[in-house]
Write a protein that holds these residues in place. Structure first.
Motif, PDB file in Angstrom:
ATOM      1  N   THR A   1       0.090 -55.957 -60.612  1.00 13.60           N
ATOM      2  CA  THR A   1       0.710 -56.325 -61.890  1.00 13.60           C
ATOM      3  C   THR A   1       1.120 -57.799 -61.888  1.00 13.60           C
ATOM      4  N   ARG A   2       1.734 -58.245 -60.791  1.00 15.98           N
ATOM      5  CA  ARG A   2       2.109 -59.661 -60.694  1.00 15.98           C
ATOM      6  C   ARG A   2       0.877 -60.551 -60.795  1.00 15.98           C
ATOM      7  N   PHE A   3      -0.182 -60.139 -60.113  1.00 17.16           N
ATOM      8  CA  PHE A   3      -1.410 -60.934 -60.120  1.00 17.16           C
ATOM      9  C   PHE A   3      -1.997 -60.987 -61.525  1.00 17.16           C
ATOM     10  N   ALA A   4      -2.060 -59.807 -62.181  1.00 16.29           N
ATOM     11  CA  ALA A   4      -2.647 -59.752 -63.524  1.00 16.29           C
ATOM     12  C   ALA A   4      -1.837 -60.587 -64.513  1.00 16.29           C
ATOM     13  N   ALA A   5      -0.542 -60.728 -64.250  1.00 13.73           N
ATOM     14  CA  ALA A   5       0.307 -61.525 -65.142  1.00 13.73           C
ATOM     15  C   ALA A   5       0.241 -63.016 -64.804  1.00 13.73           C
ATOM     16  N   GLY A   6      -0.571 -63.374 -63.817  1.00 16.44           N
ATOM     17  CA  GLY A   6      -0.680 -64.784 -63.432  1.00 16.44           C
ATOM     18  C   GLY A   6       0.487 -65.236 -62.583  1.00 16.44           C
ATOM     19  N   LEU A   7       1.206 -64.292 -61.992  1.00 16.56           N
ATOM     20  CA  LEU A   7       2.374 -64.633 -61.184  1.00 16.56           C
ATOM     21  C   LEU A   7       2.346 -64.007 -59.784  1.00 16.56           C
ATOM     22  N   PRO A   8       1.237 -64.162 -59.068  1.00 16.24           N
ATOM     23  CA  PRO A   8       1.216 -63.610 -57.712  1.00 16.24           C
ATOM     24  C   PRO A   8       2.258 -64.297 -56.836  1.00 16.24           C
TER      25      PRO A   8
ATOM     26  N   LEU B   1       3.984 -72.851 -60.942  1.00 13.32           N
ATOM     27  CA  LEU B   1       4.247 -73.650 -62.141  1.00 13.32           C
ATOM     28  C   LEU B   1       4.868 -72.779 -63.232  1.00 13.32           C
ATOM     29  N   ARG B   2       4.313 -71.576 -63.392  1.00  9.96           N
ATOM     30  CA  ARG B   2       4.844 -70.648 -64.407  1.00  9.96           C
ATOM     31  C   ARG B   2       6.281 -70.268 -64.091  1.00  9.96           C
ATOM     32  N   GLU B   3       6.547 -70.070 -62.814  1.00  8.40           N
ATOM     33  CA  GLU B   3       7.930 -69.743 -62.419  1.00  8.40           C
ATOM     34  C   GLU B   3       8.867 -70.888 -62.785  1.00  8.40           C
ATOM     35  N   LYS B   4       8.390 -72.092 -62.525  1.00  9.13           N
ATOM     36  CA  LYS B   4       9.202 -73.280 -62.834  1.00  9.13           C
ATOM     37  C   LYS B   4       9.507 -73.342 -64.328  1.00  9.13           C
ATOM     38  N   ASN B   5       8.526 -72.872 -65.116  1.00 12.15           N
ATOM     39  CA  ASN B   5       8.711 -72.851 -66.571  1.00 12.15           C
ATOM     40  C   ASN B   5       9.528 -71.648 -67.027  1.00 12.15           C
TER      41      ASN B   5
END
Lengths: 350, 295
Positions: A155-162, A331-335
């Motif tokens: 799920t994390r991977f599919a959301a672009g957040l591995p 990067l997404r986490e930073k955002n």
């Protein structure tokens, strides 16, 4: 080839997303019509050559074809057209988001995967007769726990957040791909070269460049405590059919189809040359802790033009994706993005 | 005094002859000298097409994977962690003449490679391959390194148009296309192998290798102009001679040659196993891009 590697996902996801329709199939190991396969000089049926298993015929029969297992010529044409439309990545009809998702387009894909099997079946599964994978069993709690952990990673991977590289599947990590039995058609590199030598049959899947060297001399399997990613395979001949059994799979979750349990999973595969340019590849899967009963599929392997050679599918060596996925996630986490906010990408994108 | 010495000598000689007879009953009294053909004029068993049967699991015993040239025993990386565990064995050069004929600037790069052999930086696609021994990163090793890594490989030879060579390390494989004329269609890690028979010798011409593979852990390297011609010659039921001529005008002043024996693995139920090393190197390559590492 190296460049064709981007954004591959587990075959399970791809097959689940495929839509499709069935027929009377030949019984296990029997050719539809009698064909005398050539023999090697030492007397074994000759299966050698480069073969391709791509097809648009889905593993499971789609609901919209009802109980039909074989189609008429007309129906087959319509079926193939509809499948090819759904599978094609060269369509420009879905708006910007779909367009971007399809940028990894037909140029990279195996065009053979847009055609249904020559026998006009509606599913690759031939047993049970409904063309569907038997119902899934509820796994025991300890396996359920492992699967849940794996599912959260997916799920994390599919959301672009591995979170890290371990959130990615074994195929994405280039440990194993279509070389894990059973061999299922996928978007590219559907080639297999069969070599034979006295006492052995060797199958070399193009993706990922492994060699399945199969003794056919009756020797026993490896000891049970020596387990491998691709298992341990032994074969024998039944008439003109090569029958192989594979055991000793590693315990890692997510290697076997539908998360089958390596401790209870068994697979038997059968290769019968039914024409100069065609092999019937059948496999029977059994795992009482995963499926309510065993099931069997038949996939035709079509001979590849001798001028078309196998290429080296290097996967890990240039696996830029891992770094890109992880850098993007940071990067997404930073955002401030979180898994809950980000919808899983469409199956098509995988 | 003199007589006693002679008698002792004769006694020792006699025991030696007896021992030789006991150890080599098949081949008479002559102990084969290292590097000599053994036994003389060996004729390998044939396949149905009349060519020598090279099927089997083979392995080199040289330590060239550490260094193809002469090398002393050496501590491994991080001896403070691994003690003698990762240390490397001493070994003699497998090169005819002993040394690789590097061009002067190429020798400098070999030295840099060695200094950087344990470093890794995959943060940029463009400089991805610049640091680190490819073996440490679990890359397919290329030819000839695949042949003398401390892992077995299997030759699968039938009577079809190609022979498969399957290596335990990284599950690397290569197809040897017999009497194939066209050039390599593209570069690859294991190269494009074209085979032919010269008498009992399998000759394999390898081109199209990626420039990133190395010859050893000492940083010995080549460019994408690498041309390797290998020769596999059966010498006895249990061993064959491996020779390779290595040519790369970008890096070397002249072609050079390596040779060493390959031994047949004789264990009763020996088979090629898996050395899928990707999971062993992922933390090194990708660990720093993870969430924990980024904090």
């Amino acid at each position: 080839m190296t460049a064709m590697r981007t954004r591959y996902r587990a075959i399970t996801a791809l097959l689940a997303a495929m839509v499709a329709v069935s027929l009377v199939v030949p019984a296990s190991g029997q050719a539809p019509k009698k064909y005398n396969a050539p023999k090697t000089p030492w007397g074994d049926p000759d299966l050698q050559g480069v073969w391709n298993d791509a097809t648009s015929t889905p593993l499971q029969r789609p609901a919209n074809v009802g109980e039909k297992n074989t189609l008429s010529d007309e129906e087959a044409e319509e079926f193939q057209k509809s499948l090819a439309f759904d599978l094609s990545r060269d369509r420009r009809d879905g708006g910007n988001a779909a367009d971007v998702n399809r940028a990894y387009n037909e140029h990279w894909m195996d065009a053979r995967r847009l055609k249904i099997t020559a026998d006009r079946r509606t599913s690759l599964i031939v047993d049970p007769v409904d063309g569907r994978i038997p119902t899934l069993e509820t796994p025991p709690p300890e396996r359920q726990r492992v699967r849940t952990v794996r599912g959260e990673a997916a799920t994390r991977f599919a959301a672009g957040l591995p979170a890290d590289y371990t959130d990615m599947s074994w195929p994405v990590r280039c440990v194993v791909r279509t070389d894990v039995p059973p061999y299922l058609p996928t978007i590219y590199n559907n080639n297999f070269q069969i070599f034979q030598s006295p006492g052995y049959v060797t199958i070399a899947p193009e993706m990922i460049h492994s060699a399945r060297i199969i003794p056919v001399d009756g020797r026993p399997h490896l000891n049970k405590n020596l387990r491998q990613w691709l298992g341990d395979t032994r074969g024998h001949w039944e008439g003109s059919t090569l029958v192989i059994e594979t055991t000793n799979f590693k315990a890692e979750e997510g290697v076997l189809f539908q998360g089958a349990n390596p401790a209870t999973f068994t697979i038997t595969e059968r290769f019968t040359r039914v024409a100069a340019d065609s092999i019937n590849y059948e496999f029977t899967m059994s795992d009482p802790t995963t499926w309510s009963k065993p099931w069997t599929a038949l996939i035709p392997w079509n001979k590849v033009d001798p001028d078309e050679q196998m290429f080296e599918y290097a996967c890990h060596e240039d696996n830029f994706d891992i770094v890109h996925f992880l850098t993007g996630a940071r990067l997404r986490e930073k955002n401030g993005e979180t898994v809950g906010q980000r919808p899983a990408r469409a199956a098509e994108e995988r | 005094m003199q007589l006693r010495r002679i008698m002792v000598f004769l006694g020792v000689a006699g025991v030696t002859v007896l021992l030789s007879l006991a150890v080599y009953p098949l081949f008479g009294q002559q102990r084969p000298q290292a590097g000599q053909q053994f036994p003389a004029a060996y004729r390998a068993p044939r396949l149905a097409d009349g060519h020598p049967d090279l099927n089997g699991i083979w392995q080199a015993l040289v330590t060239a994977n550490w260094d193809v040239q002469d090398h002393e025993a050496q501590a491994g990386p991080h001896p403070e962690l691994s003690g003698a565990y990762a240390a490397g064995p001493a070994g003699q050069s497998i090169i005819e003449g002993g040394e690789i004929p590097y061009k002067p600037d190429a020798l400098a790069k070999k030295k840099t490679n060695f200094e950087n052999r344990l470093k890794v930086d995959v943060s940029s696609d463009k400089t991805w391959h610049e640091l680190g021994d490819p073996e440490m990163k679990c890359y397919m090793p290329g030819v000839p390194r695949a042949t003398y890594m401390p892992f077995p490989f299997q030759i699968v030879q039938g009577t079809g148009p190609s022979i498969l060579m399957a290596y335990e390390f990284a599950s690397a494989t290569r197809i040897v296309r017999m009497n194939w004329e066209q050039a390599a269609p593209t570069d690859s890690w294991m190269g494009w192998s074209r085979g032919r028979w010269e008498g009992d010798t399998l000759v394999v011409d390898v081109t199209g290798q990626r420039e990133e593979t190395w010859f050893d852990r000492a940083g010995d390297y080549h460019s994408d102009a690498l041309h390797v011609v290998e020769r596999y010659t059966p010498m006895s039921p249990y061993h064959m001679m491996y020779e390779a001529t290595i040519e790369d005008p970008n890096v070397f002043t002249r072609p050079w040659k390596i040779s060493f024996p390959l031994y047949r693995r004789m264990e009763k139920s020996v088979q090629l196993l898996e050395f899928k090393c990707v999971p062993f190197t992922e933390e090194l390559l990708f660990g720093k891009f993870g969430k924990q590492a980024a904090r």
